[in-house]
Scaffold this motif. Structure first.
Motif, PDB file in Angstrom:
ATOM      1  N   VAL A   1      10.771 -17.162  -9.609  1.00 15.72           N
ATOM      2  CA  VAL A   1       9.792 -16.887  -9.031  1.00 15.72           C
ATOM      3  C   VAL A   1       8.356 -17.254  -9.673  1.00 15.72           C
ATOM      4  N   ASP A   2       8.272 -17.314 -11.055  1.00 16.59           N
ATOM      5  CA  ASP A   2       7.001 -17.227 -11.581  1.00 16.59           C
ATOM      6  C   ASP A   2       6.914 -19.044 -11.594  1.00 16.59           C
ATOM      7  N   LYS A   3       7.695 -19.617 -11.814  1.00 16.34           N
ATOM      8  CA  LYS A   3       7.621 -20.942 -11.638  1.00 16.34           C
ATOM      9  C   LYS A   3       7.173 -21.521 -10.502  1.00 16.34           C
ATOM     10  N   ILE A   4       7.663 -20.926  -9.410  1.00 17.72           N
ATOM     11  CA  ILE A   4       7.561 -21.363  -7.931  1.00 17.72           C
ATOM     12  C   ILE A   4       6.149 -20.736  -7.341  1.00 17.72           C
ATOM     13  N   THR A   5       5.884 -19.872  -7.803  1.00 20.51           N
ATOM     14  CA  THR A   5       4.505 -19.022  -6.937  1.00 20.51           C
ATOM     15  C   THR A   5       3.299 -19.758  -7.330  1.00 20.51           C
ATOM     16  N   LEU A   6       2.844 -20.107  -6.285  1.00 18.19           N
ATOM     17  CA  LEU A   6       1.235 -20.816  -6.275  1.00 18.19           C
ATOM     18  C   LEU A   6       0.320 -20.052  -5.413  1.00 18.19           C
ATOM     19  N   TYR A   7      -0.962 -19.834  -5.999  1.00 23.42           N
ATOM     20  CA  TYR A   7      -1.556 -19.099  -5.143  1.00 23.42           C
ATOM     21  C   TYR A   7      -3.115 -19.470  -5.701  1.00 23.42           C
ATOM     22  N   GLU A   8      -4.118 -18.854  -5.129  1.00 24.37           N
ATOM     23  CA  GLU A   8      -5.626 -19.259  -5.401  1.00 24.37           C
ATOM     24  C   GLU A   8      -6.510 -17.920  -5.710  1.00 24.37           C
ATOM     25  N   ALA A   9      -6.949 -17.405  -6.763  1.00 21.03           N
ATOM     26  CA  ALA A   9      -7.543 -16.217  -6.869  1.00 21.03           C
ATOM     27  C   ALA A   9      -8.907 -16.473  -7.252  1.00 21.03           C
ATOM     28  N   ASP A  10      -9.678 -15.816  -6.733  1.00 20.76           N
ATOM     29  CA  ASP A  10     -11.140 -15.878  -7.041  1.00 20.76           C
ATOM     30  C   ASP A  10     -11.766 -14.507  -6.996  1.00 20.76           C
ATOM     31  N   GLN A  11     -12.564 -14.165  -8.293  1.00 21.57           N
ATOM     32  CA  GLN A  11     -13.509 -13.122  -8.276  1.00 21.57           C
ATOM     33  C   GLN A  11     -12.614 -11.737  -8.006  1.00 21.57           C
ATOM     34  N   ILE A  12     -11.461 -11.585  -8.632  1.00 18.85           N
ATOM     35  CA  ILE A  12     -10.608 -10.501  -8.303  1.00 18.85           C
ATOM     36  C   ILE A  12     -10.987  -9.399  -9.208  1.00 18.85           C
ATOM     37  N   GLU A  13     -11.531  -9.908 -10.827  1.00 19.92           N
ATOM     38  CA  GLU A  13     -11.921  -8.937 -11.674  1.00 19.92           C
ATOM     39  C   GLU A  13     -13.092  -8.122 -11.099  1.00 19.92           C
ATOM     40  N   GLY A  14     -13.104  -6.943 -11.191  1.00 15.10           N
ATOM     41  CA  GLY A  14     -14.171  -5.965 -10.763  1.00 15.10           C
ATOM     42  C   GLY A  14     -14.515  -6.150  -9.095  1.00 15.10           C
ATOM     43  N   ALA A  15     -13.565  -6.595  -8.436  1.00 15.81           N
ATOM     44  CA  ALA A  15     -13.767  -6.439  -6.916  1.00 15.81           C
ATOM     45  C   ALA A  15     -13.296  -5.124  -6.328  1.00 15.81           C
ATOM     46  N   ASP A  16     -13.912  -4.554  -5.281  1.00 14.31           N
ATOM     47  CA  ASP A  16     -13.618  -3.437  -4.609  1.00 14.31           C
ATOM     48  C   ASP A  16     -12.456  -3.807  -3.459  1.00 14.31           C
ATOM     49  N   VAL A  17     -12.637  -4.837  -2.998  1.00 11.91           N
ATOM     50  CA  VAL A  17     -12.070  -5.262  -1.960  1.00 11.91           C
ATOM     51  C   VAL A  17     -11.262  -6.612  -2.311  1.00 11.91           C
ATOM     52  N   ALA A  18     -10.056  -6.980  -1.970  1.00  6.21           N
ATOM     53  CA  ALA A  18      -9.271  -8.243  -2.076  1.00  6.21           C
ATOM     54  C   ALA A  18      -8.847  -8.714  -0.799  1.00  6.21           C
ATOM     55  N   VAL A  19      -9.206  -9.792  -0.298  1.00  4.10           N
ATOM     56  CA  VAL A  19      -8.828 -10.459   0.871  1.00  4.10           C
ATOM     57  C   VAL A  19      -7.782 -11.394   0.694  1.00  4.10           C
ATOM     58  N   VAL A  20      -6.726 -10.931   1.355  1.00  5.80           N
ATOM     59  CA  VAL A  20      -5.307 -11.831   1.204  1.00  5.80           C
ATOM     60  C   VAL A  20      -5.096 -12.760   2.690  1.00  5.80           C
ATOM     61  N   SER A  21      -5.224 -13.935   2.286  1.00  5.78           N
ATOM     62  CA  SER A  21      -4.938 -14.769   3.523  1.00  5.78           C
ATOM     63  C   SER A  21      -4.034 -15.921   3.318  1.00  5.78           C
ATOM     64  N   TYR A  22      -3.988 -16.813   4.330  1.00  2.00           N
ATOM     65  CA  TYR A  22      -3.110 -18.003   3.863  1.00  2.00           C
ATOM     66  C   TYR A  22      -3.647 -19.140   5.199  1.00  2.00           C
TER      67      TYR A  22
ATOM     68  N   GLY B   1     -23.790  -7.751  -1.272  1.00  2.00           N
ATOM     69  CA  GLY B   1     -23.886  -7.076  -2.307  1.00  2.00           C
ATOM     70  C   GLY B   1     -22.280  -6.380  -2.452  1.00  2.00           C
ATOM     71  N   ILE B   2     -21.434  -6.839  -1.544  1.00  3.83           N
ATOM     72  CA  ILE B   2     -19.975  -6.154  -1.605  1.00  3.83           C
ATOM     73  C   ILE B   2     -19.162  -6.876  -2.593  1.00  3.83           C
ATOM     74  N   LYS B   3     -18.416  -6.228  -3.352  1.00  6.10           N
ATOM     75  CA  LYS B   3     -17.712  -7.110  -4.552  1.00  6.10           C
ATOM     76  C   LYS B   3     -16.393  -7.336  -3.831  1.00  6.10           C
ATOM     77  N   VAL B   4     -16.115  -8.660  -3.531  1.00  5.38           N
ATOM     78  CA  VAL B   4     -14.974  -8.994  -2.746  1.00  5.38           C
ATOM     79  C   VAL B   4     -14.286  -9.983  -3.571  1.00  5.38           C
ATOM     80  N   GLY B   5     -12.862  -9.975  -3.633  1.00  2.00           N
ATOM     81  CA  GLY B   5     -12.232 -10.985  -4.470  1.00  2.00           C
ATOM     82  C   GLY B   5     -11.251 -11.656  -3.177  1.00  2.00           C
ATOM     83  N   LYS B   6     -10.859 -12.943  -3.554  1.00  2.00           N
ATOM     84  CA  LYS B   6     -10.130 -13.727  -2.708  1.00  2.00           C
ATOM     85  C   LYS B   6      -8.566 -13.951  -3.481  1.00  2.00           C
TER      86      LYS B   6
END
Lengths: 199, 385
Positions: free
Chosen positions: B268-289, B307-312
């Motif tokens: 799984v670790d070799k296969i998994t591909l994702y894009e993460a942005d500003q997750i550190e310190g975020a209150d909300v993470a938006v998960v999409s594809y 001013g909302i802390k949102v990660g992607k």
């Protein structure tokens, strides 16, 4: 290139609406190095129905792929005008095929530029290049893309055998646009009855 | 190894996602496709049918999707890299043969340009309603790999990746596009062939007579025989032993099906591909594809302006689901927002991986268009309070 320019091109199926959008999009991202996203309305109708394409030009990657309030609307049928004209952004630009579209009410401050593209195309011997005449005219009156980018994109988007004809069509539309901007086109161009064309 | 230059259309192009996907397949080495073209995937094979004769390969228009999805597997065992493309109604018909590809470990690629369903639904309009079907649509226990491009450029890139994964793990790999991504036209840069990494078929070096067709290597994946070089192999959908012969015992079932799953699960670790942005310190993470990730990005930008802390977090591999990453994010954020063009599919995986550590808020859409960014923004604002 401006930060974000939303363009909609609409008309009948078969007028070359999609190709015009491809030319504009290609000019933006291939020949000017910006970003462009082109989408088109897909419907079961292939010819003669309403046809619309959208191009977003930007100096940054385009996220949302659809046009909501076009800065520039190019219309080649009365039906397309009726549907889309109310969406044009305030102080936007409306480009019409003047023999096919009659303008009535418009959002505030919209500048209207009209071009007899079908007749200019007929002068070149091929009515089918009216879309490229419109692209040339659009390029001149909107100024959003460099004319050379558009001209190169035209050449890169049509079959080799039709390149010269399409370049001429582009130049004809572009020159007409420049003349329009310079006030060299007589204001009272005859308009064909819309009702007669829609039958 | 590098791509065969014959199939690589190096340069900058203005292509829609379907055409870009076709170029990705050609660059990856696909030289066979059997298809039953269906909107909005038709342009992929339309282009393939026109391009492949110049490259040296074959396209066959089949009588239906059952034929399309089995014929390509014959081509694979004959030595070709092969794929087919479809959309919801055709995808449903392909499920049986997808199971066969899983059981026989046939490396191949299926492209599903998703449209609104159920049934014939919305032929020309988008949805993301096949995300669970791709995972569970065929019967029995298995693992597959599914990739979700969000631009024509990624349709090219991820189709190459799909072929590479399919060869590496000998599993059908799915490119889960949607109508918007398939039909939108953008700049696509195709690199020179020597910059495109292509995974070759895993051919055995063991001579015929000594070779066991389904004996796994250390990574749990068996090598393949070269057709026409004297290897006599038996390929069956029945539970089989390492020779490929039916062995329908509970013990062999346990051994084979666990291996088919574990060859993916342990990588799984070799296969998994994702894009993460500003997750550190975020209150909300938006998960999409897919296309929804681009609409979500606009909502994220609007929320950040407020001013909302949102990660992607963008899923590039939907399957295997990146549950480790989601579990880690769940421990850091207050809530997830999951917009998708269905009434609740991948959100269930987010809920499962979050395991109650963070609120999970779904933003459903039945398909036919994309979300309004404002609807996603609204959900972000509500859970951020």
């Amino acid at each position: 290139m401006q930060h974000l320019t939303e363009i909609r091109i609409a008309g009948f199926g078969g007028q070359g609406v999609i190709l015009s959008a491809i030319v504009i999009g290609k000019a933006g991202c291939i020949f000017e190095g910006g970003y462009s996203t082109m989408t088109q309305s897909f419907g079961p109708e292939a010819r003669g129905g309403a046809c619309s394409a959208q191009v977003i030009l930007s100096d940054q990657p385009v996220l949302y792929p659809y046009v909501t309030r076009p800065d520039i609307l190019v219309v080649m049928s009365q039906e397309a005008y009726t549907i889309f004209a109310p969406q044009v952004r305030e102080n936007g630009i409306l480009v019409i095929e003047q023999d096919l579209v009659r303008v009535d009410k418009l959002p505030a401050g919209v500048r209207v530029y009209s071009c007899p593209a079908t007749r200019l195309a007929e002068d070149l011997g091929k009515k089918m290049v009216l879309n490229i005449v419109m692209v040339g005219f659009f390029g001149a009156v909107s100024g959003v893309l460099k004319p050379d980018s558009l001209r190169d994109a035209v050449a890169a988007s049509v079959p080799e055998a039709y390149r010269d004809l399409n370049r001429k069509a582009f130049d004809k539309g572009y020159e007409y646009g420049i003349k329009t901007l310079n006030g060299e086109i007589p204001a009272e161009e005859p308009q064909i009855e819309v009702a007669a064309l829609e039958t | 190894m590098h791509a065969d230059p014959a199939g690589v259309l190096t340069g900058s192009h203005f292509l829609d996602g379907d055409h870009a996907c076709c170029e990705g397949a050609l660059a990856a080495g696909a030289r066979f496709s059997s298809g039953y073209p269906i909107t909005p995937s038709t342009e992929v094979v339309e282009r393939f049918a026109s391009r492949v004769p110049t490259v040296g390969g074959t396209f066959i228009q089949m009588e239906d999707e059952l034929a399309a999805s089995i014929t390509l597997q014959g081509a694979v065992w004959g030595g070709a890299k092969a794929f087919t493309v479809t959309s919801g109604p055709g995808f449903s018909l392909m499920m049986e043969h997808i199971g066969l590809a899983i059981m026989t470990e046939t490396p191949c690629v299926f492209v599903d340009v998703q449209r609104g369903g159920p049934s014939t639904g919305l032929p020309t309009l988008p949805a993301q309603g096949d995300m669970m079907q791709v995972r569970w649509g065929s019967h029995g226990d298995y693992e597959i790999i599914a990739l979700c491009p969000n631009s024509p450029q990624e349709c090219f890139d991820l189709t190459v990746t799909a072929f590479n994964y399919s060869e590496q793990y000998r599993v059908p790999v799915f490119v889960m596009m949607d109508e918007v991504v398939g039909h939108m036209t953008e700049k696509v840069v195709i690199p020179p062939a020597e910059q495109i990494e292509v995974t070759p078929r895993r051919y055995t070096t063991i001579p015929p007579g000594e070779f066991l067709a389904f004996e796994p290597k250390d990574d749990l994946v068996p090598d393949m025989p070269r057709t026409g070089e004297g290897y006599n192999v038996h390929v069956t959908g029945l539970t089989h032993d390492n020779r490929g012969y039916p062995d329908m015992t509970p013990a062999q079932q346990d051994k084979l099906v666990k291996r088919l799953c574990n060859k993916i699960r342990q990588n799984v670790d070799k296969i998994t591909l994702y894009e993460a942005d500003q997750i550190e310190g975020a209150d909300v993470a938006v998960v999409s594809y897919g296309i929804t990730s681009r609409v979500a990005q606009r909502a994220i930008d609007l929320a950040r302006d407020k001013g909302i802390k949102v990660g992607k977090f963008r899923l590039i591999t939907a399957w295997p689901f990146p549950e480790k990453q989601i579990a880690e994010i769940a421990a850091k954020v207050k809530a997830f927002v999951v917009p998708e063009l269905n009434l609740g599919q991948m959100v269930r995986e987010v809920e499962r991986a979050a395991a109650g550590k963070a609120v999970v808020r779904h933003v459903p859409h039945a398909g036919g268009s994309v979300h309004k960014p404002e609807d996603i923004l609204q959900a972000i604002m509500e859970v951020a309070r």
